[in-house]
Scaffold this active site. Structure first.
Site, short mmCIF file in Angstrom:
data_model
loop_
_atom_site.label_atom_id
_atom_site.label_comp_id
_atom_site.label_asym_id
_atom_site.label_seq_id
_atom_site.Cartn_x
_atom_site.Cartn_y
_atom_site.Cartn_z
N HIS A 1 50.39 88.18 47.66
CA HIS A 1 48.96 88.33 47.97
C HIS A 1 48.99 88.37 49.33
O HIS A 1 49.87 88.04 50.31
CB HIS A 1 47.91 87.69 47.20
CG HIS A 1 48.20 86.24 47.60
ND1 HIS A 1 47.81 85.67 48.67
CD2 HIS A 1 48.61 85.09 46.71
CE1 HIS A 1 47.77 84.29 48.40
NE2 HIS A 1 48.26 83.87 47.26
N CYS B 1 47.77 83.24 44.18
CA CYS B 1 49.15 83.16 43.78
C CYS B 1 49.18 82.97 42.06
O CYS B 1 49.88 83.95 41.57
CB CYS B 1 49.67 81.89 44.31
SG CYS B 1 49.31 80.30 44.00
#
Length: 629
Positions: free
Chosen positions: A245, A71
């Site tokens: 992601h 992240c």
């Protein structure tokens, strides 16, 4: 005539504005740690009606990728439109400084009259400059703007599907508490279960939880969309839905395979704001998009000039550049472990370059090791009971290069890098990768202790590989880093790199000689000299590692212990990693390693990363050497 003029004064100005000059509202709906497990993406098990409806009314992108599989690094790129490796924000849980010229893109929106709110995650790996947001907190909302005529850019982020939602029974139950029985999944029936996991009830339970967390997220997203409709703003607002992601499980989160970087992206554009056929309902777009393109695209849709330093490219709105030929990604330090990996992908093929091939895929890291799937992976590997596609990631080394046909091999299991018929595509993507590393001034190739030291000197990381003679230095760095994993044929060039004026280059010279090991033993005297004379601690540590790999630990251990005991945060971590790597060669300094378990209050988080690495090293050493006290 006077009557009509007076009436005009009483009516909203917007009614008389040129429609082309009105600015759209823009809403970002973002989620954490999820791949494209949605019905609109063809997933047979997904229960995602709200995002699916958004895709029916808008565009679904099939080739959207983030720049990192984790992240904070990729979020630093999203908010600036720049690669984390250009900014120096690539290492997980680092805190970088940016030059004043680089601002988060909401700053430019605010300067043109937008109200910008963020609810509420930032996590950019740098302190956001004052003026980035009108509001950034858990109550931030477009509804809070005082002037309702102002266009808004609002971000809402769902944290419930973070990997902790899979790993924590308590969080999983809390996030999914409102799901109905028909929204639950049967773990045994999930045909999308990947072949690189053990087919066990525990791992399947994790996979099931991922789906249910996404369903909970979908309901949350639907609620936001309904709020827009309730406010009469649905046809005035461009909506983006994306994730940061891939799924929060091993070999996905933190990795550069599609499982870690391929993300869902859905965009709905009301008819009044469309350019050409952009936003036509039900469109499926196969154009390559990078997460660093999100910000520039918002600026372009809002009619705001994109600063020249921004590396992302707009993919919607007017006056677009040519579509991307490639997208790029990077993996760097993940918590307590370094693994420098780079990725380039075109429409079909993915190339991966492992700059540290002597490290196994699954290095031991505290956070992912707490997950149930990772525990089962490790247990079954140690028991010799793991299917080959899963066991591969426990090999002690990695290939230097990986190449995958993502069309015929969507799980990326068949490495084509050594197959002659793929030599041309391998060369193309290898060169694209190296050019990108050089052109973007990849700071991930600068060892972290050197990066921190130079940041103190110039005030930010961005400028470290810029300025006078910087281009040549960046090229030497990129080329030497590549040589470090090129094998014995690079020995002489790596020895020459030990005399480079740049300590970042010398680091890779010493690292490369260590990678070669005994066949490069002719460099041992030079390496011993560096132990005593080099002014960079991390170069000394790399030289010590090389000597250990040349079976000469007696001269290396005192240097490693000194930096472990008295070094700064990242020098200590580098020394700890070497002591872990050299296994039984570290036995003579085992007491010094025990001493390093005491936290150092002067360091970030009391040096917890060093403690983690040394603790793991001691556990391994002492489990195989029972007589050691």
């Amino acid at each position: 005539m006077k009557y009509f003029y007076a009436l005009a004064l009483l009516l909203p100005t917007a009614l008389f504005a040129d429609e082309e000059n009105t600015k759209p509202n823009i809403l970002w709906i973002s989620a954490e740690d999820i791949s494209a497990h949605f019905e609109c993406y063809g997933d047979p098990h997904a229960i995602t009606p709200n995002v699916d409806q958004l895709a029916k009314e808008g565009m679904r992108y099939t080739h959207a990728f983030t720049t990192a599989g984790v992240c904070a690094p990729c979020r630093s790129g999203i908010i600036t439109g720049m690669y984390q490796t250009t900014l120096g924000t690539q290492h997980m849980r680092c805190v970088a400084k940016l030059p004043e010229m680089i601002q988060p893109f909401p700053t430019y929106l605010r300067q043109t009259g937008y109200y910008c709110s963020n609810n509420s995650k930032q996590d950019y790996q740098f302190k956001p400059p004052s003026g980035t947001w009108d509001a950034s907190n858990r109550k931030a909302h477009w509804r809070n703007r005082e002037d309702k005529s102002k266009p808004f850019f609002s971000v809402f982020n769902f944290t419930g599907c973070h990997e902790s939602g899979i790993a924590s029974e308590e969080k999983y139950r809390s996030v999914t508490k409102d799901l109905t029985p028909d929204q639950r999944q049967n773990a045994d029936e999930l045909t999308t279960f990947p072949p690189y996991y053990p087919d066990s009830p525990i791992a399947r339970e994790d996979w099931k939880r991922n789906y249910e967390l996404i369903t909970a997220m979908d309901a949350w997203a639907g609620n936001l969309i309904q709020q827009l409709k309730n406010d009469g703003l649905y046809e005035e607002t461009i909506i983006f839905f994306w994730s940061d992601h891939g799924v929060g499980l091993p070999r996905a989160k933190r990795w550069l395979y599609d499982s870690g970087t391929h993300i869902p992206l859905v965009v709905r554009i009301p008819e009044k704001y469309r350019t050409g056929d952009q936003g036509e309902p039900g469109m499926v777009v196969d154009q390559l998009v990078s997460s660093i393109d999100f910000g520039p695209t918002v600026l372009n849709l809002a009619g705001v000039n994109i600063p020249e330093h921004v590396q992302g490219e707009p993919f919607l709105g007017k006056d677009l550049p040519a579509p991307r030929k490639y997208v790029f990604g990077a993996r760097d330090r993940m918590d307590e472990r370094y693994d420098i990996i780079r990725m380039v992908r075109n429409q079909r093929y993915q190339y991966i370059r492992n700059y540290e091939p002597l490290k196994t895929f699954y290095q031991y890291m505290n956070t992912p090791e707490t997950g149930a799937t990772m525990k089962v992976l490790r247990e079954r590997h140690e028991a010799g009971d793991l299917r080959p596609a899963a066991n591969f990631y426990f090999t002690p080394t990695k290939p230097v290069e990986e190449l995958y046909d993502c069309q015929t091999d969507p799980h990326e299991l068949n490495n084509l890098a050594d197959q002659p018929e793929y030599a041309d595509i391998l060369t193309e993507l290898r060169n694209a990768h190296l050019n990108w590393v050089k052109q973007t001034r990849d700071l991930g190739l600068v060892a972290e202790p050197i990066l921190v030291e130079r940041e103190k000197e110039i005030g930010h990381r961005y400028g470290i590989l810029r300025g006078k003679n910087a281009e040549a230095a960046a090229d030497r760095l990129a080329e030497t880093a590549a040589l470090a994993s090129s094998g014995e044929s690079a020995t002489n060039d790596l020895i020459a790199a030990l005399d480079d004026e740049d300590s970042a280059v010398r680091y890779w010279g010493a690292t490369g000689l260590g990678n070669i090991g005994m066949p490069a033993v002719k460099a041992d005297q030079k390496l011993k000299e560096i132990l005593q004379t080099d002014d960079s601690p991390v170069v000394q540590i790399a030289a010590a590692r090389a000597l250990c790999r040349m079976e000469q630990p007696e001269t290396a251990l005192p240097v490693l212990v000194e930096h472990l005991r008295n070094g700064e945060q990242w020098e200590r971590l580098n020394a700890a990693i070497v002591l872990d790597e050299i296994d039984e060669q570290a036995l003579p300094v085992i007491q010094e390693m025990h001493s390093a378990l005491k936290p150092r209050p002067d360091l970030y988080a009391k040096g917890k990363y060093v403690v983690r690495v040394i603790n793991r090293a001691l556990n391994q050493l002492e489990s195989t050497n029972r007589k050691v006290p």
